[in-house]
Structure formats: C-alpha cells, structure tokens
Design an enzyme around this catalytic site. Sequence first.
Site, PDB file in Angstrom:
ATOM      1  N   GLY A   1       1.007  -1.118  -0.307  1.00 41.33           N
ATOM      2  CA  GLY A   1       0.346  -0.227  -0.131  1.00 41.33           C
ATOM      3  C   GLY A   1       1.443   1.889   0.181  1.00 41.33           C
TER       4      GLY A   1
ATOM      5  N   ASP B   1      -2.385   6.684   3.619  1.00 37.57           N
ATOM      6  CA  ASP B   1      -1.817   7.499   2.647  1.00 37.57           C
ATOM      7  C   ASP B   1      -0.417   7.312   2.203  1.00 37.57           C
ATOM      8  OD1 ASP B   1       0.301   7.014   4.830  1.00 37.57           O
ATOM      9  OD2 ASP B   1      -0.060   9.012   6.045  1.00 37.57           O
TER      10      ASP B   1
ATOM     11  N   ASP C   1       1.280 -12.247   6.386  1.00 36.10           N
ATOM     12  CA  ASP C   1       2.138 -11.071   6.107  1.00 36.10           C
ATOM     13  C   ASP C   1       3.307 -10.644   5.460  1.00 36.10           C
ATOM     14  OD1 ASP C   1      -0.220  -9.524   7.051  1.00 36.10           O
ATOM     15  OD2 ASP C   1       0.641  -8.189   6.605  1.00 36.10           O
TER      16      ASP C   1
HETATM   17  P1  AMP Z   1       1.816  -3.756   7.410  1.00 31.24           P
HETATM   18  O1  AMP Z   1       1.601  -3.087   9.202  1.00 31.24           O
HETATM   19  O2  AMP Z   1       3.181  -2.939   7.077  1.00 31.24           O
HETATM   20  O3  AMP Z   1       2.868  -4.903   7.405  1.00 31.24           O
HETATM   21  O4  AMP Z   1       1.082  -2.985   6.813  1.00 31.24           O
HETATM   22  C1  AMP Z   1      -0.015  -4.052   6.527  1.00 31.24           C
HETATM   23  C2  AMP Z   1      -0.980  -3.465   4.980  1.00 31.24           C
HETATM   24  O5  AMP Z   1      -1.412  -2.299   5.068  1.00 31.24           O
HETATM   25  C3  AMP Z   1       0.359  -3.694   3.632  1.00 31.24           C
HETATM   26  O6  AMP Z   1      -0.255  -3.957   2.550  1.00 31.24           O
HETATM   27  C4  AMP Z   1       0.812  -1.872   3.653  1.00 31.24           C
HETATM   28  O7  AMP Z   1       1.021  -1.616   2.591  1.00 31.24           O
HETATM   29  C5  AMP Z   1      -0.195  -0.937   3.899  1.00 31.24           C
HETATM   30  N1  AMP Z   1      -0.488   0.197   4.683  1.00 31.24           N
HETATM   31  C6  AMP Z   1       0.312   0.200   5.994  1.00 31.24           C
HETATM   32  N2  AMP Z   1       0.165   1.459   6.234  1.00 31.24           N
HETATM   33  C7  AMP Z   1      -0.508   1.731   5.105  1.00 31.24           C
HETATM   34  C8  AMP Z   1       0.094   3.353   4.755  1.00 31.24           C
HETATM   35  N3  AMP Z   1      -0.147   4.656   5.695  1.00 31.24           N
HETATM   36  N4  AMP Z   1      -0.462   3.581   3.866  1.00 31.24           N
HETATM   37  C9  AMP Z   1      -0.885   2.696   2.730  1.00 31.24           C
HETATM   38  N5  AMP Z   1      -1.079   1.795   3.177  1.00 31.24           N
HETATM   39  C10 AMP Z   1      -0.085   1.434   4.591  1.00 31.24           C
HETATM   40 MG    MG Z   2       3.911  -5.531   6.744  1.00 26.06          MG
END
Ligand code: AMP
Ligand code: MG
Length: 496
Positions: free
Chosen positions: A88, A121, A248
């Site tokens: 994302g 964002d 993931d």
């Molecule tokens: P994470 O918690 O970093 O493992 O992210 C989990 C999911 O949320 C993944 O698909 C990330 O790409 C998405 N994600 C986390 N933070 C953001 C952000 N600020 N903007 C867009 N996608 C996000």
């Molecule tokens: Mg992650």
Amino acid sequence: MAFVFDNTYARELADTYVPWKPVAVPQPRLLFLNRELAIELGLDAEALDGEELAPLFAGNVLPEGAEPLAQAYAGHQFGMFSPQLGDGRAVLLGEVIDRSGRRRDIALKGSGRTPFARGGDGKAAVGPMLREALIGEWMHAVGIPSTRALAVVATGEPVYREEPLPGAVLTRVASSHLRVGTLQFFAARGERDTLRRLVDYAIARHDPELVNEPHRYEALLRAVAARQARLVAQWMNVGFIHGVMNTDNMTLSGETIDYGPCAFLEAYDPATVFSSIDEAGRYAYANQPRIARWNLARLAETLVMLMADPDDEAAVKQAVARLIEAIDAFPALYEDALREGQRAKLGLPPGPSPDTAADAALADDWLAMLHAQRVDFTLAWRRLADAAQGDEAPLRALFTDFASLDAWLARWRARCAAGDGFARAQRMRRVNPWVIPRNHRVEEALSAAWREDDLAVFDALLAALREPFDESDAQAYYAEPASPESTAGYRTFCGT
Ligand code: AMP
Ligand code: MG
C-alpha cells in the site's frame, strides 16, 4: 551510483503486481546511509558521497534499470483473513545481484499511495523508518537473518497520524519480498496457474535444489518450516518479540521482516507483550513458535491446490496428509534449533550433546530462575560468561535468591566440567550479546531524531548496536536495562 538490475519478478510474474512509480517528495534529505550494505550491493564508494543519493532514495529519481511495482499480497492479521493487503505504501524497484552473487530485492517503503493503499496515505514517518534501520542492523550484527535498511531519507513533508510527524522513505533490501501472504492472495482467488508460477518462482529463487523434486511443493513447505524454525529460535534466544507475526509479515526466505511494533525483553517474562494492539497477547514472546507453526499451516493451505486436483477427493486427502506431516515436523525443528542455541549460550561444549534432555532442563531451569527473580535476560547470559571464568560476583548481583542460583550453578558447573573456563567464557561472549536495542535507548534515539532533528543520538546507538558483543566502557550506556516501571509502561505501535 549504479545498481545493476535484473528484475525477474517484474519479468516473470506480470499478473502478481501493478507497475507503479514512487511519488516524488518535496525536500529529500539523507538521514541514514548503510555504506557497508551499499558496497555489498555493488555501488562504488565514491558514489556514496554524491548529492544525488537523497533524491534517489526518496524515489524522486529512478535508478536506471529499475522497474518499480507494487506487489499484491493477502494475509491473516491477528488470525483474521484479509484477502487484499499488498504494497500500500511500498514499491519494489527491482533486484540486484550482490558482490557475493546473492539476488537482493531493493524496495522503497513510504513512497506514496499505490492501488493497494485502501484508506492509507502511502507515507511513513521518520521514527518508524529509523527504527527499522536500527533493529535490522543489530539483527544482522548478531547473525539473525533480516531485511535491512539501505537508506532513510526525510521527505520534508509532514505525515498526519495522531499528530503531524516528519515523513520519511526507507530503502529496504531483502532476499525477496515473498511472504506467506503473497501465495495466499492468489490461492484465495482460486488463481491456480498464477499461484503455480509464483510458487515455482519462489522455489527457483530460494530453494533451487528443489526445482526438479517430484514433491517440490511439499519440499518447499519443509524448507520454509526449517528456516522459520531456526529464525524464531534465534529470536527467542535474544529476547526478541516481533509483535505482529501476521502471515503477510512472514517471509519464505526466512528473513525477519516488518519492525513496526517489535521490542526486546528486559526482565525475563515469557508472557511479555509490548504491542498496543495485541490485546489478547497472540504475539507474546512465548507464543512466537506456536504462531510460526500456525502461519505454516496457512502456507500449506495455499499449496494443496497445486498438489491435487480440487475435484479429486482422494488426491486432496493425500496431499493434505503430506503437508500436515511437514507442519508437524516444525516443533522438533524449532526445539532442536532452540536447544542448540541455548547450549552455546550456556557455554556447553559444541557438537552433539551426550544428554539433550538434561541440557534442556538446565536451560529451562535457568530461565525459570530468571523469571522468578525478574532478572534482565540479556545481562544474565552475559554475566554467566563471567562466572565461567571464575568471576561470579557480577552474576550474583543480578539475583536475590542465592540458594536457587547456587544450586543451579552447581549443576551447570558439573555439566561444563571439562575444558578451560577462560576459553568457555570467550565462546559465550561471542553468542551472548552485551548490547541489544534496548527499548528505552531506541526511543531516546528516535525521539531526538524526529523531534529535535538531532541524529547524533541515533548514530551513536547505531554504532553501539553494530558491535553487540563488545563489552567496552563506551558501550556501557547501551547495555543498561530500563527501569522496571518504564518497561511495564512501554507500548509499541504498528509501523505507522
Ligand atoms: P504493515 O502493518 O506495515 O505490515 O501493513 C499492513 C498493510 O497495510 C499492508 O498492505 C501495507 O501496505 C498497508 N499499509 C500500512 N500503512 C499504510 C499507509 N500509511 N498507507 C497505505 N498502506 C499502508
Ligand atoms: Mg507488514
């Protein structure tokens, strides 16, 4: 400045990603550059002082040969399946073959919204990105497989969380970004052909010796299980709590990924949880091996459809039985890796143990004693090394109940009996770090960096973390435990 890209993911797996460019940022400024890693990746040293680095690692300028893309993935988050996560806020720039011939992914994180951004964002803040750099470098320094930060760039724009925070982009290097969740994305959609190409790609990339195996999918599961068993055992032996072991966030390569809410044990307590959103303690320290196995079962579920025609009940049953066998092998693999690590930490002679059960009990009783007396996990192991060469006072200073300590030490000494105590102490000091990324020191460094724009604290901590086994005076500050009160109140947040 020249990476030599060879982008197999972009070339071979066109239906598993969206081609996507990073969003330009207003004022890129280099906060961190991993010189050692840059050189490993084939960059030349002179190129590393240039002004072009900040725009490059911010995503404003694409290096020649990059084919940026956002990868699709799904994942079980806290046990619940999300069919569409994906990059994302990240893009994979491509792959380079490093100086030792290893293929490495180079990706930007915090580089703007992608089609997978949902409500997000697409941005990242300075604090969490520097945190990822710090912890990854320490993991690397102690020999734990990890994704690593190549650079962190401040963007010059705020990101809006509970308050405005300075924004940043991280350049992350990984053996690959293939996650359990990458396979889940295509399995959940029933896209069998894409899944097969993806899994065959994963095998060719991480387990090339299995390419011609008749049962290669089952063999892949076994290989991932073996890597994760070793990885989680290493985490446990340094007191690392990942904090968000969603599928993931589990790689097929066996590298640690996602340093969002991770933290380290101070006083030993297996129930320790720091993550603010992990209310049920699903990802508590002691649960990590069970969760790894649970995640492997989710991986196995994706592989079934490659091993048997879904309409052929007998074949499905047989495939499931084979996969279950592979998952059931995990606890023993984990136990072996954990115990081997513990024997080294205890200073027991290397090589096969004459009595593994007795050694395991010795380790368990040591940990039970640390728990009962709330002893700092890291210092206890380190002071045990002093005791191995006859200096018991520093160890005793950590304990309050000397009777149980003395009884345990007597058993330990009896087991160590043969050999030179000084050599044993030296061996122990090479596996028991003195410096870990203590939560209070990490917060101190990040806070100075993003609140005051002062990177000196971060740089000093990073230098200390890169010499985790060095017990010199200069390191003493970083070896100091936090107060029990600050640890009790410590909360971490998912990578924001
Ligand atoms: P994470 O918690 O970093 O493992 O992210 C989990 C999911 O949320 C993944 O698909 C990330 O790409 C998405 N994600 C986390 N933070 C953001 C952000 N600020 N903007 C867009 N996608 C996000
Ligand atoms: Mg992650």
